[in-house]
Design an enzyme around this catalytic site. Structure first.
Site, PDB file in Angstrom:
ATOM      1  CG  ASP A 153      -1.880   1.074   1.270  1.00 21.28           C
ATOM      2  OD1 ASP A 153      -1.685   2.499   0.751  1.00 21.28           O
ATOM      3  OD2 ASP A 153      -3.002   0.891   1.852  1.00 21.28           O
ATOM      4  CG  HIS A 154       1.487   4.074  -3.215  1.00 20.11           C
ATOM      5  ND1 HIS A 154       0.372   3.515  -3.616  1.00 20.11           N
ATOM      6  CD2 HIS A 154       1.296   5.541  -3.531  1.00 20.11           C
ATOM      7  CE1 HIS A 154      -0.392   4.471  -4.205  1.00 20.11           C
ATOM      8  NE2 HIS A 154       0.213   5.577  -3.999  1.00 20.11           N
TER       9      HIS A 154
ATOM     10  CG  HIS B 236      -4.661   3.987  -0.840  1.00 17.12           C
ATOM     11  ND1 HIS B 236      -3.369   3.116  -0.783  1.00 17.12           N
ATOM     12  CD2 HIS B 236      -5.006   4.166  -2.251  1.00 17.12           C
ATOM     13  CE1 HIS B 236      -3.066   2.853  -1.920  1.00 17.12           C
ATOM     14  NE2 HIS B 236      -3.934   3.438  -2.890  1.00 17.12           N
TER      15      HIS B 236
END
Ligand code: NAD
Length: 495
Positions: free
Chosen positions: A180-181, A243
């Site tokens: 999950d950047h 996110h």
């Protein structure tokens, strides 16, 4: 500090000819190389369907590094570590060729059997790749084996579980790294130090002092060329399940015993245990959806339904606002407002923590609320609004603001999100990845909303203009309890 030359690894990139690999993975790996985090003892095998030579593959990687600092020679030496193998992920025989090349490169680069399998392709292939890695013996017996999975991890709880079960046949949870950047972004990583190393925040971080929390992840771009995926996902699946829920967790979880992946996971799971899943009849009270129409600026941004590959009567949402509740002693009764969407006035991500204003016993006016804003992007910093006195011979109140921002020069020096997360995988650090138990909870939360929306098609789409801050109902969500969005951008008026 680990000796950098000890980072020995062979990385398989499934989807090596794709967009993600070229836009994110190769630049991230090059930056790690430039900073000596990987040096001599690494090799990368890129796989995809096309029949490319190593030279051609390397030339595409070189192109993806054009904007980065570093000499041509350095970039060229870096690409020499890359090898290409044409591969159809559904064909068992192709895995034998991949293994043979892997064995050869392991000898050449002395990577000690450490293997990372990076899934940079459509999620429908993840399970079959994992199965083949096991059945065709690509899972190394000498070093470590780690699999990196991109989002989306499933499209609802059932499909996520099916995918997880399939991957878990080959890899144990501690070998799985779900990217999950947002968890690799500097200010998201800074949330826990901010919360837990400042008594003046930590002591008031609860329902007695906080009135509401607002999380915004706003995008300026539209759907671009991703309609194929977006038409089956929408903003709820694309942004909220992953996110926003991860940022919400880091903003509200209880203090971990120490800074370790396990302690953090425990706290996230405790937090999500209190996440209120809405009943169908509650969804329209707590959640708002929107879809962008054309911009007011003539011939500028088209409506979502006029974008390439979007159905002309699409009911997919490009905007979500919602009120989330956590039923535990720390947060009961505190609304957490979330908002995300495409074609909003500007790209930015931020958290606003709004403290309870008091009826002040000393001064005649009630206090204005203290507001702590954490800017995640594009600025990276913190601002605190608080109350003081107007300058001069007066007792009138004034609003003061303390701000801190990382400088652009500092930001340029640090690892970007992909760089940091790939490095974490190489180091075997799970802290900034999502655990299956977190996905289980967040998918169930999102599924309840999704099911209600799927059963009750919107009748008012499009309901916000491209370049504005979403539909009016998103403001009403807060206004009904006399609250408002702290972040109120002006509509975009220029091209
Ligand atoms: P892409 O379409 O650009 O690349 C897909 C890759 O898969 C290509 O290399 C293609 O050749 C390969 N491929 C397809 N079918 C194959 C088969 N049968 N056998 C072997 N190879 C095959 O996609 P992308 O944008 O790079 O996305 C990859 C993954 O990353 C997806 O899961 C996506 O959701 C995720 N993701 C992408 C981005 C992004 O910015 N592109 C951001 C977040 C997540």
């Amino acid at each position: 500090m680990q000796n950098v030359s000890e980072n020995r690894v062979l990385i398989y990139i499934f989807g090596g000819s794709g967009d993600l690999a070229h836009r994110k993975l190769y630049p991230a790996l090059f930056n790690l190389y430039r900073k000596n985090h990987i040096k001599h003892n690494f090799a990368v095998i890129g796989t995809a369907r096309r029949d490319w030579s190593d030279d051609y593959y390397r030339s595409t990687i070189l192109k993806s590094l054009e904007e980065l600092p570093g000499s041509f020679n350095q970039k060229n030496s870096f690409t020499k570590h890359f090898y290409y193998q044409a591969h159809d992920v559904t064909d068992s025989k192709h895995y034998i060729a991949l293994d043979n090349l892997g064995i050869e490169l392991e000898k050449k680069y002395e990577t000690q059997g450490n293997r990372i399998f990076y899934m940079a392709m459509a999620p429908k292939f993840f399970a079959t790749i994992a199965e083949h890695l096991k059945s065709q013996n690509l899972v190394s017996e000498k070093g470590y084996n780690r699999i990196v999975i991109e989002k989306p991890f499933g499209r609802d709880f059932a499909s996520a579980k099916e995918l997880n079960d399939a991957i878990s046949d080959t890899f144990s949870e501690d070998q799985i790294y779900r990217i999950d950047h947002y968890l690799g972004k500097e200010m998201v990583l800074g949330l826990l130090p901010l919360r837990f190393s400042n008594p003046f925040f930590e002591q008031v971080w609860n329902r007695d002092f906080i009135d509401n929390i607002q999380i915004n992840l706003n995008e300026e771009l539209g759907v671009e060329d991703r309609a194929g995926y977006y038409e089956t996902a929408g903003a709820l699946r694309d942004m909220v399940q992953n996110h926003i829920m991860q940022i919400l967790a880091l903003t509200t979880l209880g203090a971990p015993e120490k800074m370790s992946a396990e302690a953090l996971r425990d706290q996230k799971q405790k937090l999500f245990a209190g996440l209120q899943v809405y009943k169908p009849e509650e969804v329209s009270k707590y959640f708002v959806r929107g879809q962008y129409g054309a911009s007011d600026i003539p011939d500028h941004e088209p409506a979502y339904r006029d974008e390439p590959n979007v159905a002309p009567n699409s009911t997919i949402e490009t905007f979500v606002a919602g009120e989330v509740h956590i039923d535990n002693d720390q947060w009961r009764g505190v609304p957490i407002f979330i908002r995300t969407g495409k074609r909003l006035p500007e790209k930015n991500s931020r958290i606003d923590v709004v403290f309870k204003p008091r009826q002040n016993p000393i001064f005649s006016q009630p206090d204005e609320p203290n507001i702590l804003t954490i800017e995640i992007e594009p600025e990276e910093g913190v601002a605190l609004q608080f109350n003081g006195k107007k300058i001069g011979q007066t007792t009138d109140p004034a609003r003061y603001q303390l701000t801190y921002q990382h400088s652009k020069a500092e930001i340029a020096q640090v690892l970007d999100a992909y760089e940091r997360l790939i490095y974490d995988v190489i180091l075997g650090d799970h802290t900034n990845f999502s655990h299956w138990l977190e996905l289980e909870k967040t998918w169930k939360f999102v599924d309840a909303i999704r099911q209600y929306w799927d059963n009750n098609a919107p009748t008012d789409f499009p309901n916000y203009k491209s370049g504005t801050a979403g539909p009016a109902a998103s403001d009403s969500l807060l206004q009904r309890s006399n609250r408002q969005w702290i972040y109120q951008p002006e509509p975009r008026t220029t091209r």
